[in-house]
Design an enzyme around this catalytic site. Sequence first.
Site, PDB file in Angstrom:
ATOM      1  N   SER A   4       1.486  -7.484  -0.866  1.00  0.00           N
ATOM      2  CA  SER A   4       2.213  -8.485  -0.069  1.00  0.00           C
ATOM      3  C   SER A   4       1.388  -9.715   0.277  1.00  0.00           C
ATOM      4  O   SER A   4       1.933 -10.705   0.753  1.00  0.00           O
ATOM      5  CB  SER A   4       2.793  -7.850   1.198  1.00  0.00           C
ATOM      6  OG  SER A   4       1.837  -7.747   2.223  1.00  0.00           O
ATOM      7  N   THR A  40       1.639  -4.198   4.382  1.00  0.00           N
ATOM      8  CA  THR A  40       1.444  -4.527   5.795  1.00  0.00           C
ATOM      9  C   THR A  40       0.979  -5.971   6.004  1.00  0.00           C
ATOM     10  O   THR A  40       1.177  -6.536   7.076  1.00  0.00           O
ATOM     11  CB  THR A  40       0.379  -3.598   6.431  1.00  0.00           C
ATOM     12  OG1 THR A  40      -0.850  -3.746   5.718  1.00  0.00           O
ATOM     13  CG2 THR A  40       0.821  -2.153   6.426  1.00  0.00           C
ATOM     14  N   THR A  80       0.826  -1.207   0.000  1.00  0.00           N
ATOM     15  CA  THR A  80       0.000   0.000   0.000  1.00  0.00           C
ATOM     16  C   THR A  80       0.856   1.252   0.000  1.00  0.00           C
ATOM     17  O   THR A  80       0.482   2.283  -0.549  1.00  0.00           O
ATOM     18  CB  THR A  80      -0.921  -0.017   1.242  1.00  0.00           C
ATOM     19  OG1 THR A  80      -1.839  -1.087   1.087  1.00  0.00           O
ATOM     20  CG2 THR A  80      -1.689   1.275   1.404  1.00  0.00           C
TER      21      THR A  80
HETATM   22  C1  SIN Z   1      -0.148  -5.223   1.054  1.00  0.00           C
HETATM   23  O1  SIN Z   1       0.066  -5.862   2.079  1.00  0.00           O
HETATM   24  O2  SIN Z   1       0.640  -5.212   0.086  1.00  0.00           O
HETATM   25  C2  SIN Z   1      -1.427  -4.458   0.892  1.00  0.00           C
HETATM   26  C3  SIN Z   1      -1.939  -3.929   2.175  1.00  0.00           C
HETATM   27  C4  SIN Z   1      -1.038  -2.939   2.843  1.00  0.00           C
HETATM   28  O3  SIN Z   1       0.117  -2.719   2.506  1.00  0.00           O
HETATM   29  O4  SIN Z   1      -1.552  -2.313   3.822  1.00  0.00           O
END
Ligand code: SIN
Length: 333
Positions: free
Chosen positions: A66, A99, A20
């Site tokens: 991710s 995250t 994100t």
């Molecule tokens: C991810 O994990 O790539 C998408 C969600 C985020 O980064 O909050």
Amino acid sequence: MGENIQGGTRRVVVLGTGGTIAGRAGRAGDNIGYTAGEVGVSELLGGIDAPEGIALLAEQVAQVDSKDMSFAIWQTLAQRCAHWLAKADVAGVVITHGTDTLEETAFFLQSVLAPSKPVVLTCAMRPATALAPDGPQNVRDAIVVAATAGVRGVVAVCAGTVHSAFDVQKVHTYRVDAFDSGDGGPLAYVEEGALRVLRNWPAPHAATQVFDRVAGAVSLPRVEIVVSHAEARGAIVDALIAERKRGSADAVQGLVLAATGNGTLHHALEAAALRAQAEGIAVVRATRCMQGRILAKPDESLRDAGALTPVKARIALALELLAASASGRIEGG
Ligand code: SIN
């Protein structure tokens, strides 16, 4: 490859993997309807001042959401971290990451590298295009941690808080301060470009063999996670046993049971897990609870993962199985 961003005497290398923090939405007011992993890591560093005497260098390792993290990306990340940390003028490495699986990547890198310099994962809960993105401050804080003398090991930095790779867990779906360290508490806070340290950094240890094994592996041994819950059954575990008996090349080698409370299992799942163990599948219990650890009782038939969450226990077991297969190969000549 790498790109020099600013001048200085020591370097902090920033490796981009997507998430994100690199997300783009159609509208600035939209914090959830975005595509992760769109903005390049060099662009994320735009407008961020490096601490005095620090040069920033950016390298794009991957560009993914991710949730889709893979062993191939983990291998590349481990190799790029090892490459840069070996250079005398590199103070530390920052990794921009989604995250959703950040805690898994952090635990994997700590297990494989156990670095004596800092490797700092950071992230954002709002896309780069948000009205008030949280990414730039997180990146700035992560660079401060990576540049601070005496910091070591793999840590995560989010919302001004520094978490150990062992303890960090995503605990919120939306809030900017989405991570927690459970009972252990955070390692430190970052306050206006300075660290307030609360407890010791993870100890480095010689991880050369783990690194070499991971670098040379085509894949991690397959370890599945099965959750124990009200009305749980053994059917999923029995299906995995049957697949293994059929001789499938990618058959399961390990099983993590996400257990209730202090490592307890629904009796139907426990019976199936014992059948799996008897068939040679490595079985470990990890608690579903967000806090605490499994306190071992005498005469348990299935071993436990202590304080590791199910997703981290999966990585620990896969690395253990990788080590066992490597030593089997050596013993077998
Ligand atoms: C991810 O994990 O790539 C998408 C969600 C985020 O980064 O909050």
